[in-house]
Scaffold this motif. Structure first.
Motif, PDB file in Angstrom:
ATOM      1  N   LEU A 183      46.313  46.028  26.494  1.00 14.66           N
ATOM      2  CA  LEU A 183      47.609  45.037  26.408  1.00 14.66           C
ATOM      3  C   LEU A 183      46.934  43.763  25.865  1.00 14.66           C
ATOM      4  O   LEU A 183      47.666  43.490  25.016  1.00 14.66           O
ATOM      5  N   TYR A 184      45.809  43.521  25.734  1.00 15.05           N
ATOM      6  CA  TYR A 184      45.115  42.365  25.005  1.00 15.05           C
ATOM      7  C   TYR A 184      44.947  42.609  23.501  1.00 15.05           C
ATOM      8  O   TYR A 184      45.073  41.755  22.559  1.00 15.05           O
TER       9      TYR A 184
ATOM     10  N   PHE B 143      43.576  51.428  45.317  1.00 16.19           N
ATOM     11  CA  PHE B 143      42.469  50.961  44.871  1.00 16.19           C
ATOM     12  C   PHE B 143      41.916  51.351  43.490  1.00 16.19           C
ATOM     13  O   PHE B 143      41.571  51.148  42.591  1.00 16.19           O
ATOM     14  N   ILE B 144      42.170  53.008  43.555  1.00 14.01           N
ATOM     15  CA  ILE B 144      41.720  53.626  42.529  1.00 14.01           C
ATOM     16  C   ILE B 144      42.801  53.484  41.198  1.00 14.01           C
ATOM     17  O   ILE B 144      42.457  53.201  39.984  1.00 14.01           O
ATOM     18  N   ALA B 145      44.054  53.498  41.667  1.00 11.09           N
ATOM     19  CA  ALA B 145      44.835  53.058  40.581  1.00 11.09           C
ATOM     20  C   ALA B 145      44.733  51.681  39.952  1.00 11.09           C
ATOM     21  O   ALA B 145      44.836  51.240  39.020  1.00 11.09           O
ATOM     22  N   TYR B 146      44.271  50.796  40.849  1.00 10.14           N
ATOM     23  CA  TYR B 146      44.168  49.177  40.120  1.00 10.14           C
ATOM     24  C   TYR B 146      42.818  49.218  39.299  1.00 10.14           C
ATOM     25  O   TYR B 146      42.758  48.486  38.026  1.00 10.14           O
ATOM     26  N   THR B 147      41.619  50.030  39.546  1.00 12.89           N
ATOM     27  CA  THR B 147      40.529  50.093  38.561  1.00 12.89           C
ATOM     28  C   THR B 147      41.130  50.915  37.411  1.00 12.89           C
ATOM     29  O   THR B 147      40.321  50.546  36.557  1.00 12.89           O
ATOM     30  N   LEU B 148      41.974  51.758  37.457  1.00 10.91           N
ATOM     31  CA  LEU B 148      42.321  52.700  36.298  1.00 10.91           C
ATOM     32  C   LEU B 148      43.272  51.630  35.521  1.00 10.91           C
ATOM     33  O   LEU B 148      43.349  51.698  34.230  1.00 10.91           O
ATOM     34  N   LEU B 149      43.906  50.440  36.241  1.00 16.86           N
ATOM     35  CA  LEU B 149      44.959  49.609  35.478  1.00 16.86           C
ATOM     36  C   LEU B 149      44.226  48.697  34.566  1.00 16.86           C
ATOM     37  O   LEU B 149      44.502  47.885  33.517  1.00 16.86           O
ATOM     38  N   VAL B 150      42.966  48.158  35.017  1.00 17.52           N
ATOM     39  CA  VAL B 150      42.237  47.076  34.446  1.00 17.52           C
ATOM     40  C   VAL B 150      41.803  47.237  32.973  1.00 17.52           C
ATOM     41  O   VAL B 150      42.135  46.506  32.280  1.00 17.52           O
TER      42      VAL B 150
ATOM     43  N   LEU C  20      33.785  32.628  37.715  1.00 17.66           N
ATOM     44  CA  LEU C  20      32.472  33.335  37.776  1.00 17.66           C
ATOM     45  C   LEU C  20      32.194  34.055  36.708  1.00 17.66           C
ATOM     46  O   LEU C  20      30.881  34.583  36.456  1.00 17.66           O
ATOM     47  N   GLN C  21      33.089  34.375  35.880  1.00 26.39           N
ATOM     48  CA  GLN C  21      33.011  35.385  34.500  1.00 26.39           C
ATOM     49  C   GLN C  21      32.447  36.683  34.963  1.00 26.39           C
ATOM     50  O   GLN C  21      31.553  37.134  34.306  1.00 26.39           O
ATOM     51  N   ILE C  22      33.167  37.293  35.877  1.00 25.88           N
ATOM     52  CA  ILE C  22      32.520  38.780  36.217  1.00 25.88           C
ATOM     53  C   ILE C  22      33.035  39.708  35.191  1.00 25.88           C
ATOM     54  O   ILE C  22      33.849  39.422  34.116  1.00 25.88           O
ATOM     55  N   ARG C  23      32.303  40.698  34.802  1.00 23.33           N
ATOM     56  CA  ARG C  23      32.373  41.558  33.633  1.00 23.33           C
ATOM     57  C   ARG C  23      33.773  42.371  33.891  1.00 23.33           C
ATOM     58  O   ARG C  23      33.924  43.008  34.992  1.00 23.33           O
ATOM     59  N   THR C  24      34.454  42.648  32.691  1.00 20.98           N
ATOM     60  CA  THR C  24      35.661  43.641  32.593  1.00 20.98           C
ATOM     61  C   THR C  24      35.266  44.284  31.313  1.00 20.98           C
ATOM     62  O   THR C  24      34.792  43.868  30.533  1.00 20.98           O
ATOM     63  N   PRO C  25      36.203  45.375  31.201  1.00 20.30           N
ATOM     64  CA  PRO C  25      36.208  46.001  30.037  1.00 20.30           C
ATOM     65  C   PRO C  25      36.470  45.286  28.869  1.00 20.30           C
ATOM     66  O   PRO C  25      37.144  44.360  28.700  1.00 20.30           O
ATOM     67  N   VAL C  26      35.747  45.662  27.732  1.00 20.04           N
ATOM     68  CA  VAL C  26      35.752  44.859  26.425  1.00 20.04           C
ATOM     69  C   VAL C  26      37.218  45.176  25.601  1.00 20.04           C
ATOM     70  O   VAL C  26      37.980  44.224  25.282  1.00 20.04           O
ATOM     71  N   ASN C  27      37.341  46.578  25.628  1.00 18.42           N
ATOM     72  CA  ASN C  27      38.556  46.809  24.980  1.00 18.42           C
ATOM     73  C   ASN C  27      39.638  47.159  26.031  1.00 18.42           C
ATOM     74  O   ASN C  27      39.684  48.020  26.891  1.00 18.42           O
ATOM     75  N   ILE C  28      40.616  46.199  26.038  1.00 18.44           N
ATOM     76  CA  ILE C  28      41.903  46.241  26.896  1.00 18.44           C
ATOM     77  C   ILE C  28      43.049  46.637  26.170  1.00 18.44           C
ATOM     78  O   ILE C  28      43.361  45.585  25.036  1.00 18.44           O
TER      79      ILE C  28
ATOM     80  N   VAL D 273      43.760  49.079  30.865  1.00 12.85           N
ATOM     81  CA  VAL D 273      44.637  48.854  30.292  1.00 12.85           C
ATOM     82  C   VAL D 273      45.618  47.708  30.287  1.00 12.85           C
ATOM     83  O   VAL D 273      45.849  47.298  29.134  1.00 12.85           O
ATOM     84  N   LEU D 274      45.751  47.078  31.396  1.00 14.38           N
ATOM     85  CA  LEU D 274      46.602  45.894  31.427  1.00 14.38           C
ATOM     86  C   LEU D 274      45.713  44.718  31.712  1.00 14.38           C
ATOM     87  O   LEU D 274      46.144  43.323  31.619  1.00 14.38           O
ATOM     88  N   GLY D 275      44.268  44.841  31.718  1.00 15.64           N
ATOM     89  CA  GLY D 275      43.424  43.387  31.950  1.00 15.64           C
ATOM     90  C   GLY D 275      43.457  42.967  33.449  1.00 15.64           C
ATOM     91  O   GLY D 275      44.364  43.736  34.270  1.00 15.64           O
ATOM     92  N   TYR D 276      42.495  42.431  33.714  1.00 16.65           N
ATOM     93  CA  TYR D 276      42.035  41.815  35.205  1.00 16.65           C
ATOM     94  C   TYR D 276      43.395  41.055  35.547  1.00 16.65           C
ATOM     95  O   TYR D 276      43.645  41.210  36.770  1.00 16.65           O
TER      96      TYR D 276
END
Length: 237
Positions: A221-222, A158-165, A211-219, A167-170
């Motif tokens: 990969l995007y 789970f920690i790795a998943y939160t760190l990847l968001v 539901l448009q949950i909030r994700t980091p603005v600067n990703i 970088v790679l996006g949701y």
């Protein structure tokens, strides 16, 4: 003329080549057994740790709630009546419900329940431990500790998943977690991978697109995509 005895036909013993699995067969659970409580090995140690945590909260109650800095007046009855909400500042009667507005009331109620419950739990755990020792039942903490340490692996996932968001996006992070984690749990093969990909993509559609949950603005990969594609991915995925 001496003739030799006819050779015996070869017969393989199926019991000699029987497969013995270390994994016990699945047990059938009843609905009423899902919430059944059973003390196992290592329960005494964890019960003692729970009591230590409860006592720690009790010892820090006065400092965390500010009681150690209060100066009690000479008229103790009036002071405590005000604290419990029985009377107001002018000495008039007040509603008892005002006590719930005090910041120390909720922690006191929790400790009044937590500490006795931890003591009773340790007492019952000690009785079970003595019974297991008496009848030579296993009481080693090693097995329980290994199970708890194995659970930390999934915390790392789970920690790795939160760190990847960031970088790679949701979208990509959810697809990776939704496929690699089942693969780690031995759900492999084209069929299972297809199911995992479909379920992960559905989660993205529900929570991010719908539901448009909030994700980091600067990703990262995007940001490598063209401007219009990056804006589309940041908005919907």
């Amino acid at each position: 003329m001496r003739t030799s005895a006819a050779p015996r036909p070869f017969r393989a013993d199926p019991r000699a080549r029987a497969f013995a699995a270390d994994v016990p067969p699945d047990r059938k659970f009843k609905i009423e057994d899902l919430m059944a409580f059973k003390r196992g090995r290592g329960d005494l140690v964890f019960s003692a740790l729970a009591l230590m945590v409860a006592l720690f909260f009790l010892m820090t109650f006065f400092t965390e709630t500010g009681w150690d800095k209060r100066k009690l007046p000479g008229d103790g009855w009036t002071y405590w009546a005000r604290q419990f909400g029985l009377i107001d500042g002018e000495g008039r009667l007040a509603r008892l419900g005002r006590i719930l507005k005090q910041g120390w009331v909720a922690p006191m109620i929790c400790l009044a329940i937590l500490v006795p419950a931890a003591v009773l739990n340790l007492r019952d755990s000690w009785r079970v431990h003595r019974w297991r020792v008496r009848f030579r039942q296993p009481t080693s903490l090693r097995y329980e500790g290994e199970m708890w340490l194995r659970a930390l692996e999934f915390v790392g996932w789970f920690i790795a998943y939160t760190l990847l968001v960031p970088v790679l996006g949701y979208l990509v992070s959810t697809l990776l977690l939704g496929t690699l984690l089942p693969w780690r749990l031995d759900y492999r093969g084209p069929r299972w991978m297809g199911i995992c990909l479909a379920a992960s993509f559905t989660i993205v559609l529900v929570f991010r697109t719908g539901l448009q949950i909030r994700t980091p603005v600067n990703i990262w990969l995007y940001d490598q995509l063209p401007q219009q594609a990056a804006a589309f991915m940041k908005t919907w995925f």
